[in-house]
Write a protein that holds these residues in place. Structure first.
Motif, PDB file in Angstrom:
ATOM      1  N   SER A 189       0.792  -1.237   0.000  1.00  0.00           N
ATOM      2  CA  SER A 189       0.000   0.000   0.000  1.00  0.00           C
ATOM      3  C   SER A 189       0.822   1.283   0.000  1.00  0.00           C
ATOM      4  N   ARG A 190       2.140   1.196   0.301  1.00  0.00           N
ATOM      5  CA  ARG A 190       2.920   2.437   0.445  1.00  0.00           C
ATOM      6  C   ARG A 190       4.409   2.131   0.512  1.00  0.00           C
ATOM      7  N   VAL A 191       5.187   3.229   0.566  1.00  0.00           N
ATOM      8  CA  VAL A 191       6.607   3.159   0.901  1.00  0.00           C
ATOM      9  C   VAL A 191       6.772   3.833   2.263  1.00  0.00           C
ATOM     10  N   ALA A 192       7.225   3.072   3.256  1.00  0.00           N
ATOM     11  CA  ALA A 192       7.407   3.603   4.608  1.00  0.00           C
ATOM     12  C   ALA A 192       8.897   3.620   4.927  1.00  0.00           C
ATOM     13  N   VAL A 193       9.330   4.665   5.637  1.00  0.00           N
ATOM     14  CA  VAL A 193      10.744   4.828   5.966  1.00  0.00           C
ATOM     15  C   VAL A 193      10.906   4.944   7.472  1.00  0.00           C
ATOM     16  N   LYS A 194      11.847   4.165   8.033  1.00  0.00           N
ATOM     17  CA  LYS A 194      12.161   4.223   9.457  1.00  0.00           C
ATOM     18  C   LYS A 194      13.565   4.797   9.625  1.00  0.00           C
ATOM     19  N   ILE A 195      13.656   5.892  10.411  1.00  0.00           N
ATOM     20  CA  ILE A 195      14.932   6.567  10.642  1.00  0.00           C
ATOM     21  C   ILE A 195      15.238   6.497  12.130  1.00  0.00           C
ATOM     22  N   PRO A 196      16.059   5.532  12.569  1.00  0.00           N
ATOM     23  CA  PRO A 196      16.327   5.377  14.003  1.00  0.00           C
ATOM     24  C   PRO A 196      17.078   6.583  14.565  1.00  0.00           C
ATOM     25  N   GLN A 197      16.568   7.129  15.650  1.00  0.00           N
ATOM     26  CA  GLN A 197      17.183   8.268  16.321  1.00  0.00           C
ATOM     27  C   GLN A 197      17.503   7.893  17.765  1.00  0.00           C
ATOM     28  N   LEU A 198      18.385   8.643  18.392  1.00  0.00           N
ATOM     29  CA  LEU A 198      18.757   8.370  19.779  1.00  0.00           C
ATOM     30  C   LEU A 198      17.572   8.490  20.713  1.00  0.00           C
ATOM     31  N   THR A 199      16.621   9.361  20.377  1.00  0.00           N
ATOM     32  CA  THR A 199      15.462   9.598  21.244  1.00  0.00           C
ATOM     33  C   THR A 199      14.180   8.986  20.693  1.00  0.00           C
ATOM     34  N   GLY A 200      14.300   8.074  19.743  1.00  0.00           N
ATOM     35  CA  GLY A 200      13.108   7.452  19.158  1.00  0.00           C
ATOM     36  C   GLY A 200      13.314   7.227  17.677  1.00  0.00           C
ATOM     37  N   ASP A 208      12.168   8.394  13.703  1.00  0.00           N
ATOM     38  CA  ASP A 208      11.495   9.297  12.773  1.00  0.00           C
ATOM     39  C   ASP A 208      10.902   8.433  11.666  1.00  0.00           C
ATOM     40  N   ARG A 209       9.621   8.612  11.371  1.00  0.00           N
ATOM     41  CA  ARG A 209       8.951   7.764  10.389  1.00  0.00           C
ATOM     42  C   ARG A 209       8.363   8.615   9.270  1.00  0.00           C
ATOM     43  N   ARG A 210       8.431   8.090   8.060  1.00  0.00           N
ATOM     44  CA  ARG A 210       7.820   8.736   6.902  1.00  0.00           C
ATOM     45  C   ARG A 210       6.988   7.708   6.147  1.00  0.00           C
ATOM     46  N   SER A 211       5.844   8.128   5.655  1.00  0.00           N
ATOM     47  CA  SER A 211       4.959   7.236   4.925  1.00  0.00           C
ATOM     48  C   SER A 211       4.503   7.917   3.642  1.00  0.00           C
TER      49      SER A 211
END
Length: 384
Positions: free
Chosen positions: A266-277, A279-282
């Motif tokens: 259904s989509r392209v999702a991106v996970k960006i691991p950060q020190l405090t959590g 960051d996600r993009r959809s």
């Protein structure tokens, strides 16, 4: 070892004799300085001083490289001055060092924290020498270490045997696998991840272990077709942010691991691991106007164009062939989402005129009271 000793002491010799590889030598274990014209290894003492009591080294690789040991994204532990970097593979851990005028940088990775490791060979030179880059990953950290390899030239301190490098990688992989005992919860998680992988079409890089790393950004029932792994994603366009050049562009880096893109049904999702959590993009397929692939000399980059923003997703892995398949898959999904939906009007509603005739018959036969007849007749007349 005595000042006038002709060879290593008994303890050092036992470490050398027990080592799996020929790269463990008395020189690398016991000498920090290598001579006036050579690069020194460490400033604060030889490597053997940094081993625990009884710790057995099996492979030691020394490198005259200013690039140092690259850790996570953009951060490196680099040698200073005339010093070099080292990678020691012991029975307990992988130890990295970088000598410096102001002190040595030393860190290690235990086998229980290693997720995967691989070795990538570069092009060979005319004499058969080359370079092998070892990439080691934990849940939080990614480490790369370049190792020069010897060909027809004699093995020197800074030219390692390519076969022994691969032996070291295999040893690390086997030790990591032996250390990690999966709990029932982890096994269940792997089975769940396996169900996430599409049976119809999925890339070879899509494995349950890799799906597990992105499961927290997936929707219920969402199926994965392709995965990519890189270091950055650039967001360009409206409200993306401001770069050093003043344009509307923002670079997102994984400061606690790799940036992973998930190409689903259904989509392209991106996970960006950060020190405090994280960051996600959809980016849903219906919002993508085009997709392009840039295959440079080193890295590959997927570019997703939407009406407002463009997402440039770096992809170290998988290989070019599989990334091209992913691009083709995205284009097909874009085409499917843009197909016009044909709306068919429901003509099964009875004709109000016919209903009114039937209503009169029901009233005449006494089925409907005068009040009921008037109410229903009024409703039907509004539809005519």
């Amino acid at each position: 070892m005595g000042l006038f000793s002709s060879g290593p002491d008994e303890e050092t010799q036992e470490l050398i004799d027990t080592a799996k590889g020929d790269s463990v030598t008395a020189d690398k274990l016991t000498k920090a300085e290598t001579g006036r014209m050579a690069w020194d290894r460490l400033n604060e003492g030889p490597l053997i001083d940094h081993l625990s009591d009884g710790e057995q080294p099996h492979y030691i690789f020394s490198q005259q490289s200013k690039s140092g040991v690259r850790v996570t994204d953009g951060e490196s532990i680099k040698p200073e001055g005339k010093y070099r970097t080292m990678m020691a593979v012991t029975e307990n851990r992988v130890l990295f060092t970088a000598g410096g005028d102001n002190g040595d940088s030393i860190f290690s990775v235990g086998y229980d924290s290693i997720i995967d490791i691989e070795a990538e060979s570069g092009p060979e030179k005319s004499d058969g020498s080359g370079k092998v880059t070892v990439s080691l990953n934990t849940e939080d950290t990614s480490i790369t270490f370049p190792i020069k390899t010897a060909g027809s030239v004699n093995l020197a301190d800074v030219h390692s045997d390519a076969n022994e490098v691969q032996e070291a990688v295999d040893y690390i992989s086997s030790r990591a696998a032996a250390k990690v005992e999966r709990t029932e919860k982890e096994k269940s998680s792997i089975r769940s991840a396996r169900r996430r992988i599409s049976d119809e079409q999925s890339g070879d890089y899509v494995t349950p272990e890799r799906v597990n790393k992105v499961k927290d950004i997936l929707d219920s029932g969402e199926e994965i077709h392709y995965l990519t792994r890189g270091s950055t994603v650039d967001v360009e366009g409206s409200s993306a942010g401001e770069s050093l050049w003043g344009d509307d562009r923002s670079r997102k880096s994984g400061t606690k691991g790799y940036v992973r893109a998930v190409i689903t049904d259904s989509r392209v999702a991106v996970k960006i691991p950060q020190l405090t959590g994280n960051d996600r993009r959809s980016v849903p397929y219906e919002s993508i106007t085009s997709v392009d692939l840039d295959t440079g000399l080193v890295n590959k980059r997927l570019s997703l164009q939407t009406p407002g923003q463009t997402y440039h997703i770096e992809a170290h892995e998988p290989g070019k062939g599989e990334v091209r398949q992913a691009v083709k898959f995205i284009r097909n999904k874009i085409a499917e989402s843009n197909e016009e939906t044909v709306v068919v009007e429901d003509s099964s509603e009875p004709d109000p005129t016919e209903q009114l005739k039937n209503l009169k018959e029901l009233h005449k036969e006494g089925v409907l009271t005068d009040k009921e007849f008037e109410e229903k007749k009024s409703d039907l007349l509004d539809k005519i």
